[in-house]
Design a protein around this motif. Sequence first.
Motif, PDB file in Angstrom:
ATOM      1  N   ASP A 101      45.499  43.767  57.884  1.00 36.59           N
ATOM      2  CA  ASP A 101      46.945  43.511  57.847  1.00 36.59           C
ATOM      3  C   ASP A 101      47.332  42.107  57.399  1.00 36.59           C
ATOM      4  N   LYS A 102      46.396  41.148  57.519  1.00 39.18           N
ATOM      5  CA  LYS A 102      46.810  39.761  57.314  1.00 39.18           C
ATOM      6  C   LYS A 102      45.900  38.922  56.423  1.00 39.18           C
ATOM      7  N   TYR A 103      44.581  39.075  56.525  1.00 39.09           N
ATOM      8  CA  TYR A 103      43.674  38.115  55.910  1.00 39.09           C
ATOM      9  C   TYR A 103      42.958  38.552  54.636  1.00 39.09           C
ATOM     10  N   CYS A 104      42.575  39.807  54.537  1.00 33.26           N
ATOM     11  CA  CYS A 104      41.764  40.228  53.388  1.00 33.26           C
ATOM     12  C   CYS A 104      42.655  40.513  52.187  1.00 33.26           C
ATOM     13  N   SER A 105      42.641  39.611  51.236  1.00 32.75           N
ATOM     14  CA  SER A 105      43.500  39.772  50.056  1.00 32.75           C
ATOM     15  C   SER A 105      43.116  41.010  49.248  1.00 32.75           C
ATOM     16  N   ALA A 106      41.832  41.341  49.189  1.00 33.33           N
ATOM     17  CA  ALA A 106      41.412  42.545  48.461  1.00 33.33           C
ATOM     18  C   ALA A 106      41.971  43.790  49.140  1.00 33.33           C
ATOM     19  N   SER A 107      41.910  43.833  50.451  1.00 33.58           N
ATOM     20  CA  SER A 107      42.430  44.970  51.205  1.00 33.58           C
ATOM     21  C   SER A 107      43.937  45.107  51.033  1.00 33.58           C
ATOM     22  N   LEU A 108      44.636  44.001  51.156  1.00 31.73           N
ATOM     23  CA  LEU A 108      46.092  44.024  51.029  1.00 31.73           C
ATOM     24  C   LEU A 108      46.523  44.441  49.620  1.00 31.73           C
ATOM     25  N   MET A 109      45.796  43.998  48.622  1.00 38.40           N
ATOM     26  CA  MET A 109      46.125  44.354  47.245  1.00 38.40           C
ATOM     27  C   MET A 109      45.855  45.837  46.980  1.00 38.40           C
ATOM     28  N   LEU A 110      44.670  46.323  47.368  1.00 37.72           N
ATOM     29  CA  LEU A 110      44.321  47.715  47.099  1.00 37.72           C
ATOM     30  C   LEU A 110      45.165  48.691  47.914  1.00 37.72           C
ATOM     31  N   ALA A 111      45.653  48.262  49.078  1.00 34.41           N
ATOM     32  CA  ALA A 111      46.508  49.121  49.903  1.00 34.41           C
ATOM     33  C   ALA A 111      47.835  49.422  49.204  1.00 34.41           C
ATOM     34  N   LYS A 112      48.192  48.629  48.212  1.00 36.76           N
ATOM     35  CA  LYS A 112      49.415  48.887  47.443  1.00 36.76           C
ATOM     36  C   LYS A 112      49.211  50.015  46.432  1.00 36.76           C
ATOM     37  N   ALA A 113      47.957  50.346  46.149  1.00 31.12           N
ATOM     38  CA  ALA A 113      47.655  51.357  45.139  1.00 31.12           C
ATOM     39  C   ALA A 113      47.001  52.616  45.695  1.00 31.12           C
ATOM     40  N   ALA A 114      46.368  52.513  46.852  1.00 26.45           N
ATOM     41  CA  ALA A 114      45.629  53.640  47.419  1.00 26.45           C
ATOM     42  C   ALA A 114      45.833  53.669  48.930  1.00 26.45           C
ATOM     43  N   GLU A 115      45.643  54.846  49.514  1.00 28.14           N
ATOM     44  CA  GLU A 115      45.676  54.943  50.970  1.00 28.14           C
ATOM     45  C   GLU A 115      44.412  54.266  51.507  1.00 28.14           C
ATOM     46  N   LEU A 116      44.590  53.251  52.344  1.00 28.61           N
ATOM     47  CA  LEU A 116      43.467  52.470  52.850  1.00 28.61           C
ATOM     48  C   LEU A 116      43.393  52.651  54.360  1.00 28.61           C
ATOM     49  N   THR A 117      42.247  53.140  54.845  1.00 28.44           N
ATOM     50  CA  THR A 117      42.066  53.354  56.282  1.00 28.44           C
ATOM     51  C   THR A 117      40.807  52.639  56.747  1.00 28.44           C
ATOM     52  N   HIS A 118      40.731  52.421  58.059  1.00 32.06           N
ATOM     53  CA  HIS A 118      39.624  51.680  58.663  1.00 32.06           C
ATOM     54  C   HIS A 118      39.170  52.372  59.942  1.00 32.06           C
ATOM     55  N   SER A 119      37.908  52.249  60.236  1.00 28.52           N
ATOM     56  CA  SER A 119      37.361  52.642  61.536  1.00 28.52           C
ATOM     57  C   SER A 119      36.247  51.661  61.860  1.00 28.52           C
ATOM     58  N   HIS A 120      35.797  51.703  63.103  1.00 25.66           N
ATOM     59  CA  HIS A 120      34.736  50.759  63.479  1.00 25.66           C
ATOM     60  C   HIS A 120      33.922  51.305  64.642  1.00 25.66           C
ATOM     61  N   GLU A 121      32.744  50.756  64.768  1.00 23.79           N
ATOM     62  CA  GLU A 121      31.921  50.990  65.957  1.00 23.79           C
ATOM     63  C   GLU A 121      31.316  49.668  66.354  1.00 23.79           C
ATOM     64  N   THR A 122      31.117  49.531  67.652  1.00 23.80           N
ATOM     65  CA  THR A 122      30.586  48.295  68.207  1.00 23.80           C
ATOM     66  C   THR A 122      29.219  48.590  68.791  1.00 23.80           C
ATOM     67  N   ILE A 123      28.252  47.756  68.453  1.00 21.09           N
ATOM     68  CA  ILE A 123      26.892  47.935  68.953  1.00 21.09           C
ATOM     69  C   ILE A 123      26.552  46.716  69.799  1.00 21.09           C
ATOM     70  N   ASP A 124      26.391  46.953  71.104  1.00 20.30           N
ATOM     71  CA  ASP A 124      26.085  45.866  72.032  1.00 20.30           C
ATOM     72  C   ASP A 124      24.580  45.628  72.037  1.00 20.30           C
ATOM     73  N   THR A 125      24.183  44.434  71.640  1.00 24.50           N
ATOM     74  CA  THR A 125      22.753  44.099  71.550  1.00 24.50           C
ATOM     75  C   THR A 125      22.250  43.370  72.801  1.00 24.50           C
ATOM     76  N   ALA A 126      23.103  43.264  73.845  1.00 23.10           N
ATOM     77  CA  ALA A 126      22.703  42.598  75.079  1.00 23.10           C
ATOM     78  C   ALA A 126      21.537  43.359  75.713  1.00 23.10           C
ATOM     79  N   LYS A 127      20.590  42.615  76.193  1.00 22.25           N
ATOM     80  CA  LYS A 127      19.434  43.215  76.860  1.00 22.25           C
ATOM     81  C   LYS A 127      19.864  43.703  78.250  1.00 22.25           C
ATOM     82  N   PRO A 128      19.502  44.936  78.624  1.00 19.70           N
ATOM     83  CA  PRO A 128      19.866  45.430  79.954  1.00 19.70           C
ATOM     84  C   PRO A 128      19.138  44.637  81.038  1.00 19.70           C
ATOM     85  N   GLY A 129      19.817  44.515  82.166  1.00 18.92           N
ATOM     86  CA  GLY A 129      19.185  43.844  83.296  1.00 18.92           C
ATOM     87  C   GLY A 129      19.755  42.560  83.539  1.00 18.92           C
TER      88      GLY A 129
END
Length: 129
Positions: A101-129
């Motif tokens: 929405d604010k920082y990626c100029s490539a994303s903001l520019m291409l969103a004017k021409a195409a439907e742009l969507t995002h998803s994410h997943e988070t991987i916690d690398t903390a050691k258990p214990g």
Amino acid sequence: EVESGSGHRQTVDGPPDLGGQERGPRPMELLLEGLGSCSAVDVVHILQRGRHAVSDCTVEVDAKRADTPPKVFTSIHLHFRVSGEALKPAAVARAVQLSADKYCSASLMLAKAAELTHSHETIDTAKPG
């Protein structure tokens, strides 16, 4: 061969049916690579500024193009996989949204021409214990 403003060189090629020899990525592939890279840099920077321990960030870009020339992108989806120790999914979601929405100029520019969507997943690398 192309040379960027920062002096980096790269071989770019076209498809064989247009005389290409498969010696490098195609121009439209570079466009998507630039979008994914721009967004990933933002996401990592935003998280690091928030003092989150990010160890890795990858972006998978899936795009659809029009069937007829000029065969523009009609939809682009970016899926972020962000790894880090005790990384909070809400923080990753916020970073992805801020990039889009604010920082990626490539994303903001291409969103004017195409439907742009995002998803994410988070991987916690903390050691258990």
